[in-house]
Design an enzyme around this catalytic site. Structure first.
Site, PDB file in Angstrom:
ATOM      1  CG  HIS A  56      -0.376   0.193   2.519  1.00 25.62           C
ATOM      2  ND1 HIS A  56      -1.102   0.558   3.633  1.00 25.62           N
ATOM      3  CD2 HIS A  56       0.890   0.065   2.968  1.00 25.62           C
ATOM      4  CE1 HIS A  56      -0.316   0.642   4.676  1.00 25.62           C
ATOM      5  NE2 HIS A  56       0.899   0.346   4.306  1.00 25.62           N
TER       6      HIS A  56
ATOM      7  CB  CYS B 190       3.696   5.178   5.109  1.00 27.49           C
ATOM      8  SG  CYS B 190       4.289   4.189   6.485  1.00 27.49           S
TER       9      CYS B 190
ATOM     10  CG  HIS C 272       5.256   0.675   2.459  1.00 27.20           C
ATOM     11  ND1 HIS C 272       4.496   1.796   2.169  1.00 27.20           N
ATOM     12  CD2 HIS C 272       4.853   0.265   3.692  1.00 27.20           C
ATOM     13  CE1 HIS C 272       3.691   2.057   3.182  1.00 27.20           C
ATOM     14  NE2 HIS C 272       3.876   1.143   4.114  1.00 27.20           N
TER      15      HIS C 272
ATOM     16  CG  HIS D   5       2.793  -3.389   6.228  1.00 24.15           C
ATOM     17  ND1 HIS D   5       3.742  -3.010   7.148  1.00 24.15           N
ATOM     18  CD2 HIS D   5       2.367  -2.248   5.636  1.00 24.15           C
ATOM     19  CE1 HIS D   5       3.875  -1.690   7.132  1.00 24.15           C
ATOM     20  NE2 HIS D   5       3.040  -1.200   6.212  1.00 24.15           N
TER      21      HIS D   5
ATOM     22  CG  ASP E 299      -2.278 -13.444   0.531  1.00 21.18           C
ATOM     23  OD1 ASP E 299      -1.418 -12.757   1.120  1.00 21.18           O
ATOM     24  OD2 ASP E 299      -2.091 -14.618   0.188  1.00 21.18           O
ATOM     25  CG  HIS E 300       0.711 -12.515  -2.404  1.00 20.62           C
ATOM     26  ND1 HIS E 300       0.356 -13.327  -1.361  1.00 20.62           N
ATOM     27  CD2 HIS E 300       2.062 -12.581  -2.503  1.00 20.62           C
ATOM     28  CE1 HIS E 300       1.438 -13.872  -0.848  1.00 20.62           C
ATOM     29  NE2 HIS E 300       2.499 -13.439  -1.513  1.00 20.62           N
TER      30      HIS E 300
ATOM     31  CD  GLU F  21       0.574  -0.731   8.801  1.00 20.62           C
ATOM     32  OE1 GLU F  21      -0.279  -0.470   7.934  1.00 20.62           O
ATOM     33  OE2 GLU F  21       1.159   0.142   9.480  1.00 20.62           O
TER      34      GLU F  21
END
Length: 136
Positions: free
Chosen positions: A15, A34, A40, A42, A80-81, A125
């Site tokens: 994100h 960020c 980037h 998580h 996810d991903h 996070e």
């Protein structure tokens, strides 16, 4: 008698925290690294907690297989991903902060549960930074 049951899950996602209506400098001041325009990622850890009465027939608050399937469909398959900003419709105009992600997860899952059950979402996070949302 109210009992809370919980299930852990995880997803990996990228994100960028920024506001489109702010300059790069404003975004950098508020969101720091960020605000990276290249995004980037998580490794999010999720704890879904459901509170309710124990069913006299089954002994369950909620069938954990049902809860697992809801998490898979509403969270893991959706996030996810993925790049949250670019690939997840809920974040098209909503900044994908941990707070907003937790609220979105809650709003996706709550309608899938019996209305007499309370839901709480805890989203990590990082191992040290997490948020909790229970609809209030």
């Amino acid at each position: 008698m109210k009992v809370t049951v919980s299930r852990k899950a995880h997803f990996n996602a990228a994100h960028r925290l920024y506001r489109q209506d702010w300059s790069f400098e404003e975004n950098n001041t508020v969101f720091g690294k960020c605000n990276n325009p290249h995004f980037h990622g998580h490794n999010y850890e999720l704890i879904v907690s459901v509170t309710g009465d124990i069913d006299e027939k089954t002994g369950y608050v909620v069938d954990m297989k049902v809860l697992k399937d809801i998490i898979k469909a509403e969270v893991e398959e959706a996030f996810d991903h993925k790049n949250l900003n670019l690939q997840v419709p809920e974040f098209k105009t909503l900044n994908p902060t941990a707070e907003n992600i937790a609220v979105v997860i809650y709003n996706k899952m709550k309608p899938k549960l019996d209305s007499n059950l309370a839901l709480e979402i805890t989203l990590y996070e990082t191992p040290r930074n997490f948020v909790t949302y229970s609809g209030n």
